[in-house]
Design a protein around this motif. Structure first.
Motif, PDB file in Angstrom:
ATOM      1  N   UNK A 137      -4.158   3.697 -10.768  1.00 27.78           N
ATOM      2  CA  UNK A 137      -5.205   2.885 -10.128  1.00 27.78           C
ATOM      3  C   UNK A 137      -6.579   3.534 -10.276  1.00 27.78           C
ATOM      4  N   UNK A 138      -6.658   4.847 -10.060  1.00 22.02           N
ATOM      5  CA  UNK A 138      -7.942   5.546 -10.209  1.00 22.02           C
ATOM      6  C   UNK A 138      -8.446   5.419 -11.638  1.00 22.02           C
ATOM      7  N   UNK A 139      -7.565   5.655 -12.607  1.00 18.81           N
ATOM      8  CA  UNK A 139      -7.969   5.573 -14.005  1.00 18.81           C
ATOM      9  C   UNK A 139      -8.374   4.153 -14.385  1.00 18.81           C
TER      10      UNK A 139
ATOM     11  N   UNK B  15       4.034  -2.708  -8.047  1.00 16.39           N
ATOM     12  CA  UNK B  15       3.269  -1.585  -8.583  1.00 16.39           C
ATOM     13  C   UNK B  15       2.229  -2.046  -9.592  1.00 16.39           C
ATOM     14  N   UNK B  16       2.619  -2.931 -10.505  1.00 20.70           N
ATOM     15  CA  UNK B  16       1.664  -3.383 -11.521  1.00 20.70           C
ATOM     16  C   UNK B  16       0.570  -4.260 -10.910  1.00 20.70           C
ATOM     17  N   UNK B  17       0.879  -4.959  -9.806  1.00 19.70           N
ATOM     18  CA  UNK B  17      -0.168  -5.761  -9.164  1.00 19.70           C
ATOM     19  C   UNK B  17      -1.264  -4.875  -8.591  1.00 19.70           C
ATOM     20  N   UNK B  18      -0.909  -3.684  -8.123  1.00 21.14           N
ATOM     21  CA  UNK B  18      -1.924  -2.742  -7.655  1.00 21.14           C
ATOM     22  C   UNK B  18      -2.887  -2.370  -8.778  1.00 21.14           C
ATOM     23  N   UNK B  19      -2.329  -2.115  -9.957  1.00 18.98           N
ATOM     24  CA  UNK B  19      -3.163  -1.759 -11.102  1.00 18.98           C
ATOM     25  C   UNK B  19      -4.075  -2.924 -11.476  1.00 18.98           C
ATOM     26  N   UNK B  20      -3.537  -4.143 -11.467  1.00 16.90           N
ATOM     27  CA  UNK B  20      -4.327  -5.300 -11.876  1.00 16.90           C
ATOM     28  C   UNK B  20      -5.418  -5.640 -10.866  1.00 16.90           C
ATOM     29  N   UNK B  21      -5.126  -5.487  -9.559  1.00 20.38           N
ATOM     30  CA  UNK B  21      -6.160  -5.707  -8.552  1.00 20.38           C
ATOM     31  C   UNK B  21      -7.266  -4.663  -8.696  1.00 20.38           C
TER      32      UNK B  21
ATOM     33  N   UNK C  32       0.814  -1.217   0.000  1.00 23.01           N
ATOM     34  CA  UNK C  32       0.000   0.000   0.000  1.00 23.01           C
ATOM     35  C   UNK C  32       0.847   1.265   0.000  1.00 23.01           C
ATOM     36  N   UNK C  33       2.130   1.142   0.390  1.00 25.16           N
ATOM     37  CA  UNK C  33       2.985   2.327   0.361  1.00 25.16           C
ATOM     38  C   UNK C  33       3.189   2.837  -1.055  1.00 25.16           C
ATOM     39  N   UNK C  34       3.026   1.937  -2.008  1.00 24.69           N
ATOM     40  CA  UNK C  34       3.154   2.342  -3.408  1.00 24.69           C
ATOM     41  C   UNK C  34       2.077   3.349  -3.803  1.00 24.69           C
ATOM     42  N   UNK C  35       0.912   3.277  -3.127  1.00 26.71           N
ATOM     43  CA  UNK C  35      -0.184   4.172  -3.490  1.00 26.71           C
ATOM     44  C   UNK C  35       0.142   5.636  -3.210  1.00 26.71           C
ATOM     45  N   UNK C  36       1.160   5.890  -2.404  1.00 29.32           N
ATOM     46  CA  UNK C  36       1.555   7.279  -2.145  1.00 29.32           C
ATOM     47  C   UNK C  36       2.243   7.908  -3.348  1.00 29.32           C
ATOM     48  N   UNK C  37       2.671   7.088  -4.287  1.00 33.11           N
ATOM     49  CA  UNK C  37       3.350   7.610  -5.471  1.00 33.11           C
ATOM     50  C   UNK C  37       2.314   8.081  -6.483  1.00 33.11           C
TER      51      UNK C  37
ATOM     52  N   UNK D 226      -1.403   2.256 -19.083  1.00 28.19           N
ATOM     53  CA  UNK D 226      -1.237   2.540 -17.661  1.00 28.19           C
ATOM     54  C   UNK D 226      -0.314   1.539 -16.988  1.00 28.19           C
ATOM     55  N   UNK D 227      -0.401   0.271 -17.371  1.00 28.97           N
ATOM     56  CA  UNK D 227       0.536  -0.711 -16.826  1.00 28.97           C
ATOM     57  C   UNK D 227       1.958  -0.368 -17.253  1.00 28.97           C
ATOM     58  N   UNK D 228       2.127   0.018 -18.528  1.00 31.85           N
ATOM     59  CA  UNK D 228       3.446   0.406 -19.018  1.00 31.85           C
ATOM     60  C   UNK D 228       3.961   1.618 -18.271  1.00 31.85           C
ATOM     61  N   UNK D 229       3.101   2.621 -18.100  1.00 31.22           N
ATOM     62  CA  UNK D 229       3.502   3.836 -17.392  1.00 31.22           C
ATOM     63  C   UNK D 229       3.891   3.535 -15.949  1.00 31.22           C
ATOM     64  N   UNK D 230       3.088   2.694 -15.286  1.00 32.76           N
ATOM     65  CA  UNK D 230       3.385   2.356 -13.894  1.00 32.76           C
ATOM     66  C   UNK D 230       4.683   1.574 -13.779  1.00 32.76           C
ATOM     67  N   UNK D 231       4.880   0.605 -14.675  1.00 35.69           N
ATOM     68  CA  UNK D 231       6.077  -0.233 -14.615  1.00 35.69           C
ATOM     69  C   UNK D 231       7.347   0.578 -14.822  1.00 35.69           C
ATOM     70  N   UNK D 232       7.276   1.622 -15.653  1.00 37.17           N
ATOM     71  CA  UNK D 232       8.478   2.410 -15.948  1.00 37.17           C
ATOM     72  C   UNK D 232       8.666   3.588 -15.006  1.00 37.17           C
TER      73      UNK D 232
END
Length: 472
Positions: free
Chosen positions: A280-282, A406-412, A268-273, A390-396
């Protein structure tokens, strides 16, 4: 004493890769059987639209929960060992679904079938273990493509099977194919060495408390949505209040477990980024919009031609949905290329505009089959473009070591968005069905499309704050 070096992994041939490909085709076909036949299942099992929406998402939710656990166990125990056991669960689920006499048993079967989503990362572990880097990339691409191809084949064939034989056979035939291909994989694929030296710490990397609490959170959230949007919600406020309290307890416990876990399911600390929380919102909003179309379009196809629909059967619905499946399969590589050339923000913005326009068009014009086919195809393409970008943007945007987290947050978040959108869509149709009728009012479909379009359009406020993303 000098330790004996571990033997190098056995290199596999085309037959073993082919067996994994056959398994991908079979699981893709099994995964795709519900969507085209949902109106048929609702009639035969006397389900409400809200119950049909629940049936549409249980497999997806199970897959989201199982996949990270399967990957970690595969790394530690060995990919083949975990894959075979996982497919045994999938086969059991397919047989339960095939024999299900009612909705609760069918839901149980779909929950067990959801384990199939974990087969892909386990297949990737196997090919990376037994093939050189260059060949493993090709094999991963082949297996991924065959899974998509299996889904398309299932979409086309499930209607004729359900109508020519029965709904039981539409689950049984792909399950038989999964059983056969699993036996081939077991016979042709050599065992890969476990990633951990011993079995005492084999499950140390799995966040079991987090998994249990997230499962409870998602299940309770679905119940809250179903009850809150039900026509008779006002008559049972105490039940709704109790479910909200249970949901709050699950969420609080899950957050606490993630903060304490040495290897959390979701950091969840990743969500601060900013890059991560915006993605995640998008993802949530876009997947809500997509799932509305995924649910409502087949329902609209199935509405009687004597009313305002087309009276399509399961075979025709599968054929009408095929262009959307093709568009979804092309969206991934197109989105990746677009993100590389124009930046992630440009791709996401274009996808949002395309999806919102398609949803508005469906609300305004849905009097011809091609209106729905084209609208669904554009929405599937837009969803794939956005999620890939968005996965690409998050991963990079994070350190290489944090890519998976980070990408697992997007997928969840993607799964939660689909689940919420499906439940809301089912509730809208249930509410919009006049008493004594089994045909929703046309205005219910219009309302669903417009709500999804408005929500999707609002996501532009977040998209415009994204970084442009790297361009090459």
């Amino acid at each position: 004493m000098t330790a004996t070096p571990a033997a190098p992994p056995v290199r596999i041939g085309k037959a073993a890769v082919g067996a994994l490909g056959m398994l991908a085709v079979a699981t893709g076909a099994l995964e795709s059987v519900v969507t085209p036949t949902l109106p048929l299942l609702q009639r035969e099992l006397d389900m409400s639209p809200a119950e049909g929406a629940l049936l549409s998402i249980v497999l997806l939710i199970t897959g989201a929960l199982v996949t990270p656990v399967a990957g970690k166990l595969g790394d530690r125990y060995g990919g083949k060992r975990v894959l075979i056991r996982l497919m045994a669960v999938v086969c059991a689920g397919g047989l339960v679904s095939a024999l299900a006499p009612n909705l609760p048993v069918l839901l149980l079967g779909q929950v067990l079938q959801g384990a199939m989503v974990g087969a892909l990362p386990l297949s990737f572990i196997l090919v990376r273990t037994h093939l050189p880097a260059g060949e493993s990339k090709v094999a991963i691409g082949v297996v991924s493509g065959l899974f998509v191809g299996g889904g398309m084949a299932g979409t086309l064939s499930v209607g004729p099977v359900a109508e020519g034989l029965s709904r039981h056979w539409m689950f049984a035939l792909p399950t038989i194919a999964v059983i056969g291909s699993t036996l081939l994989v077991n016979g042709l694929m050599p065992h890969d060495p476990p990633g951990a030296p011993g079995r005492s710490d084999a499950a140390a990397g799995v966040d079991w408390p987090g998994l249990v609490l997230l499962t409870g959170t998602l299940a309770t959230l679905m119940l809250v949505l179903a009850l809150a949007l039900a026509p008779d919600m006002g008559s049972q406020p105490l039940v709704l209040g109790a479910l909200l309290a249970v949901l709050a307890a699950f969420v609080t416990g899950w957050i606490a477990a993630q903060r304490r876990a040495a290897s959390p399911m979701v950091d969840l600390r990743m969500l601060a980024r900013p890059a991560v929380w915006k993605a995640c919102v998008l993802t949530f909003v876009i997947c809500v919009g997509t799932s509305v179309a995924v649910y409502l379009v087949p329902q609209l196809f199935a509405v009687s031609a004597d009313a305002y629909g087309f009276g399509a059967n399961a075979t025709e619905i599968g054929f009408f949905l095929l262009p959307g499946a093709v568009a979804a399969s092309l969206a991934g590589p197109v989105g990746g290329i677009g993100a590389r050339r124009f930046g992630s923000r440009a791709v996401v913005t274009a996808g949002i505009v395309m999806m919102a326009a398609a949803l508005i068009a469906l609300a305004v014009v849905h009097t011809e089959v091609w209106h729905l086919v084209v609208g669904k195809m554009l929405i599937a393409l837009a969803n794939g473009l956005c999620v890939t970008a968005m996965v690409t943007s998050t991963a990079t945007s994070v350190d290489r070591s944090d890519t998976g987290i980070a990408t697992s947050l997007v997928l969840v978040t993607r799964v939660i968005g689909y689940a919420v959108g499906m439940q809301v869509s089912g509730a809208i149709l249930t509410t919009g069905t006049p008493s004594g009728s089994d045909v929703p009012a046309e205005s219910a479909f219009v309302t669903g499309f417009l709500i999804a379009a408005a929500l999707t359009a609002l996501s532009l406020l977040v998209a415009r704050t994204m970084s442009k993303g790297a361009k090459e």
